[in-house]
Each structure stands twice: as structure tokens, then as C-alpha cells.
Design an enzyme around this catalytic site. Structure first.
Site, short mmCIF file in Angstrom:
data_model
loop_
_atom_site.label_atom_id
_atom_site.label_comp_id
_atom_site.label_asym_id
_atom_site.label_seq_id
_atom_site.Cartn_x
_atom_site.Cartn_y
_atom_site.Cartn_z
N PRO A 1 -43.83 57.58 15.02
CA PRO A 1 -43.09 58.54 15.91
C PRO A 1 -41.67 58.74 15.41
O PRO A 1 -41.06 57.66 14.60
CB PRO A 1 -42.93 57.56 17.06
CG PRO A 1 -44.40 56.53 17.16
CD PRO A 1 -44.55 56.51 15.69
N CYS A 2 -41.25 59.96 15.53
CA CYS A 2 -40.18 60.08 14.90
C CYS A 2 -38.55 60.29 15.79
O CYS A 2 -37.56 60.40 15.19
CB CYS A 2 -40.13 61.56 13.96
SG CYS A 2 -40.28 62.85 15.41
N GLN A 3 -38.73 60.03 16.79
CA GLN A 3 -37.62 59.88 17.89
C GLN A 3 -36.63 59.19 17.56
O GLN A 3 -35.32 59.69 17.62
CB GLN A 3 -38.08 59.52 19.49
CG GLN A 3 -38.97 60.76 20.15
CD GLN A 3 -40.52 60.38 19.63
OE1 GLN A 3 -40.70 59.54 18.82
NE2 GLN A 3 -41.50 61.00 20.38
#
Length: 492
Positions: free
Chosen positions: A106-108
Site C-alpha cells: 500500500p502506497c498511501q
């Protein structure tokens, strides 16, 4: 060492020509897995916590002998370790079950836009550091210790290279060095690999050191021109690349004579003409993501469209699904008047013009500041501050690749307004999928918002395919060399 023996057995298996077996973590709906599968890898298991994305993955990439309930179930990589996963799927020892460990973490917390959102939600300037998703790469390394893959593949946003001044891929590489891997990472832009989208992403590849090579990355298949904003973002991302002993691989450069990047028009022009959102909104409200419409007839089909229609295992006939769009009637007239390539400040000026025309047409003009005046203004003019949201709206340039699609499309598709003013709308689910290079036969579980979110979160399958083919060729050659060297040592 047991791990050394495990990996050696896997290398020998790959040298025999058996398809390398893949476990992907944080798989989403399956963009990276689709690329790996198309390149000849075997998908053995995946871990995805989002139930709808996991359902899409299962719908499209389930084993040929049928997907068991255990195989398709959503899982969290923190709560579910490799031992539990292997037991659920009857795979035996997790150290023996997989050759490749892949992840689109996940890149958030890493992306700058995600960091801003986290700060606004929590009020904490350090929220991005404290977000649990920012620590998943350490959980990933725990998986590596147990699974003992021959090859590791990670995809993420470029900003993971500058996470508050910390280069996380470099840390990962240093840890993998100690575990007996050769590691490299670089930035790849999807437009250079046949995807009609300017999407910049980091890729990290690690291989067992006994394979005898340092990983490299695929050469571009297309020539693309990056806008200045992408060059600036690269500069920021690359700021913390070490000057000595770096694991960074130079960004591949397009050779002379390559075909140009795939344009938005070439990617979408054969898909159905959509006008029900303003002509017959009841029909649009009733339409489902899975409903089919016929392709537009075309005497000469663009090669990209042909590729999307005839992808191995995902071919379509005369019809395709995914033709749902957002019903935002206030803005249809604005979309129609916007020039291609225009952004929100331009859209706001157009909206003010439409409002002025509306007032002029009134027999009894409302007084400025009155309730009727404000209601009339709201019916024409969006409320967003152009200083804060200059890129909130954008009308696609038909002759260029699209801007990056993001998971935020699950809430708002105004970042991708269709270039054809007659259609006066934002892109459909299938059009977003085309821009992300999902083949037309790839289906999406859930309703419209969920489908957009899955598409925006995904690794473009064509980019994943380019990486996977290059990786597979290097792996096959390295495995053959490693087995031959082992035979010579035993014979000496």
C-alpha cells in the site's frame, strides 16, 4: 543452512523449465499477477485484505481446477502469516511452496498526496510515519525469511525513495543483501511500456545470489515525452539515493526509432459511445458494471485496442462491459465546453460564464446574495477553491497518454474527463481499465466506485508483463548457470 538448501532446490526446479510459483502480497484485483501469469509464471496464492478486490482477483485469476473458498478469501498480511496461508491452501511447508514473492505494498503513507490526506484527517504532521501501512515492508521481510523465495519483486510509488528523508528501498536492499540476495531498484514509467498512461512507479527486484547475476530492468518498448512535472517529481524522489554502494539501477532510456506512446484516443476510440447519463439518466442508474454493450464499429482498429480485446485468456467477442459513469448533471455543460487538456481553473471560468448566461435568461433576475441567487449559482458553479484544487479536474488530451489513475477515482473521476465533448462526461469503468491496460475480458467485482478504486490501485498489467518477461529470461539463464556450476563443483 536450511534456507540455502531450500532455495537451491527451487533453482534446480526452475532450471528444469517448470513454471516459477508466485505468492503475491497486497495483490489488489490482480494487475501484477496478470502480468506474471501472462509471462509464464504460476499463480499459487495471493493475499489481499479488501474483500471486493479479492473477489475480482478470484473471478479472473483463479486456478484452472476451480477456486476454493480458502483460495479466494480476503486476508490481511499482518494477521495472516505464510504458515497460516499455506495451511489454509493445503500447500505444505511455506518454505517449499513458492519460488517468487511479489508485492504491491500500500502506497498511501508513502505518496505525497497520501501524506497530505493523512495530515488533514489526523491533524498530525507525522501521521504518514505512524500509519501502520508504512511498516508493511518490514512484515514483507518477515515473509521473505519464511518463504525463502528465489526472486523478490516489489512495486510502489516513487516517493517511497524519500519517506521523510529515508530511502526505504535502500533499507530493504541492505536487509536482503544480508539474506543472500542481489538487489536493484529503479523507476519505470508505464507509458514507455505500451500503457496509455504516464504512471511512474518504483520496481525493486532481488534474486538469489547463486544465480550469478545482478538484476536489470526491461528496455522501453515505446518512446514517451514526460511533462516537466514528472521530471521534477523524479528529482525529489531520487534525492536520497546514496552516492556510494547504492542499489539504484539507472532508469532505462528509450532507444531511437521506437514507436510513440499509446494515446488516449488510440486506447479508447472503439469503446461504446455513452450519452445515457444526460439523455436518459434512469437507464444509467440501472446499468451495472457487468452489463455489456457492443463495441463501436471500426474499419481500422488501433493495435492497442486489438491487444486489449485479444489478450490470452481474456478475449472478447462483439461486446464488452463496464459502461457506467458518474451522474453529475451540474457539470455536463462544463465538460462540453472545456478544451482538451484544460484543468479546474478553466472549468471554473466556464462555470461562471454558464451562470452569467443563466442569470441573463431570467425574466426576474435574483438579487446578488439572495437565497435564489445562491441556489442558482450552486446549480452551475462547483464550490472548489482553484488555488487548492488546480488539478482536481482535467480533460483528457486525445493525442497523448493519460495522466496517472489513482485509487481516488473510487470517489471522484473528474481527474479524467472524456476528450469527446459530445459525450460530456468523465471516463467509464471500462475506459479507466483500458487506460490501466486491463484487457477487456477482465471483470471487476462490486459496483462502480469499487471498480474505479481497484483499477486506480492496480499495477498496469502491460507494465507488469514487461517486467515479468525480462525477469523470467534472466531467471531462466541464471538458474541454468547455477545448476551447471553446481554440477562442475560436485564433479571436481
Amino acid at each position: 543452512m536450511i534456507s540455502s538448501a531450500l532455495r537451491l532446490t527451487k533453482i534446480e526446479r526452475i532450471a528444469d523449465g517448470v513454471a516459477p510459483r508466485v505468492l503475491e502480497l497486497c495483490s489488489g484485483c490482480g494487475g501484477m499477477s496478470l502480468g506474471l501469469q501472462t509471462a509464464g509464471f504460476q499463480l499459487v496464492a495471493h493475499v489481499e485484505s479488501d474483500q471486493t478486490a479479492a473477489a475480482s482477483y478470484s473471478m479472473n485469476l483463479a486456478p484452472s481446477d476451480g477456486a476454493s473458498e480458502a483460495w479466494t478469501a480476503p486476508r490481511d498480511m499482518v494477521a495472516c502469516g505464510p504458515e497460516t496461508l499455506a495451511a489454509d491452501l493445503n500447500l505444505g511447508d511455506p518454505g517449499e511452496a513458492f519460488d517468487i514473492l511479489a508485492a504491491g505494498l500500500p502506497c498511501q503513507a508513502f505518496a505525497r498526496i497520501g501524506r497530505s490526506k493523512l495530515r488533514s484527517i489526523t491533524g498530525d504532521d507525522e501521521a504518514f510515519r505512524n500509519d501502520p501501512r508504512a511498516q508493511l515492508y518490514r512484515r514483507f521481510l518477515e515473509y521473505v525469511e519464511t518463504v525463502q523465495p528465489v526472486v523478490i519483486l516489489i512495486e510502489n510509488v516513487p516517493d517511497i525513495l524519500n519517506f521523510g528523508g529515508h530511502n526505504i528501498p535502500e533499507e530493504i536492499c541492505e536487509t536482503l543483501d544480508e539474506m543472500g540476495y542481489e538487489t536493484r531498484y529503479t523507476l519505470l514509467n508505464a507509458a514507455f511500456y505500451g500503457v496509455p498512461q504516464l504512471r511512474e512507479r518504483l520496481f525493486l527486484v532481488a534474486v538469489d545470489r547463486r544465480l550469478g547475476y545482478v538484476p536489470t530492468f526491461p528496455a522501453p518498448s515505446h518512446a514517451a515525452e514526460l511533462p516537466s512535472g514528472y521530471e521534477g517529481a523524479r528529482t525529489v524522489a531520487l534525492k536520497y539515493i546514496p552516492t556510494h554502494n547504492s542499489h539504484f539501477h539507472p532508469i532505462p532510456v528509450a532507444a531511437d526509432g521506437l514507436p510513440g506512446a499509446v494515446s488516449v484516443k488510440a486506447a479508447l476510440s472503439d469503446l461504446p459511445y455513452i450519452s445515457e447519463h444526460y439523455r436518459d439518466p434512469v437507464t444509467m442508474r440501472r446499468r451495472k458494471v457487468g452489463d455489456f454493450l457492443p463495441y463501436r464499429s471500426s474499419a481500422s482498429l488501433p493495435s492497442y485496442a486489438t491487444q486489449m480485446r485479444k489478450w490470452q485468456g481474456f478475449g472478447t467477442g462483439s461486446q464488452v462491459d463496464g459502461h457506467v459513469v458518474r451522474l453529475t448533471p451540474r457539470d455536463f455543460a462544463i465538460f462540453r465546453r472545456m478544451p482538451t487538456g484544460a484543468d479546474y481553473p478553466t472549468a471554473l471560468k466556464i462555470a461562471e460564464e454558464i451562470f452569467a448566461e443563466k442569470l441573463k435568461a431570467e425574466q426576474s433576475r435574483p438579487r446578488r446574495g439572495s437565497i435564489r441567487y445562491e441556489e442558482a449559482r450552486r446549480s452551475c458553479v462547483p464550490p472548489y477553491d482553484p488555488g487548492k484544487f488546480p488539478n482536481k479536474w482535467w480533460k483528457l488530451e486525445p493525442t497523448s497518454p493519460s495522466r496517472t489513475l489513482t485509487a481516488h477515482m473510487g470517489k471522484d473521476t473528474y481527474s479524467h474527463i472524456h476528450w469527446d465533448s459530445r459525450q460530456q462526461r468523465t471516463v467509464s469503468v471500462r475506459e479507466a481499465a483500458r487506460l490501466q491496460s486491463f484487457p477487456d475480458g477482465f471483470r471487476f467485482a462490486g459496483a462502480m466506485n469499487a471498480a474505479f478504486r481497484q483499477i486506480g490501485n492496480a499495477v498496469p498489467p502491460l507494465l507488469a508483463l514487461a517486467v515479468a518477461r525480462h525477469l523470467k529470461a534472466e531467471l531462466a539463464a541464471g538458474a541454468a548457470r547455477a545448476v551447471l556450476a553446481g554440477s562442475r563443483r560436485r564433479a571436481a
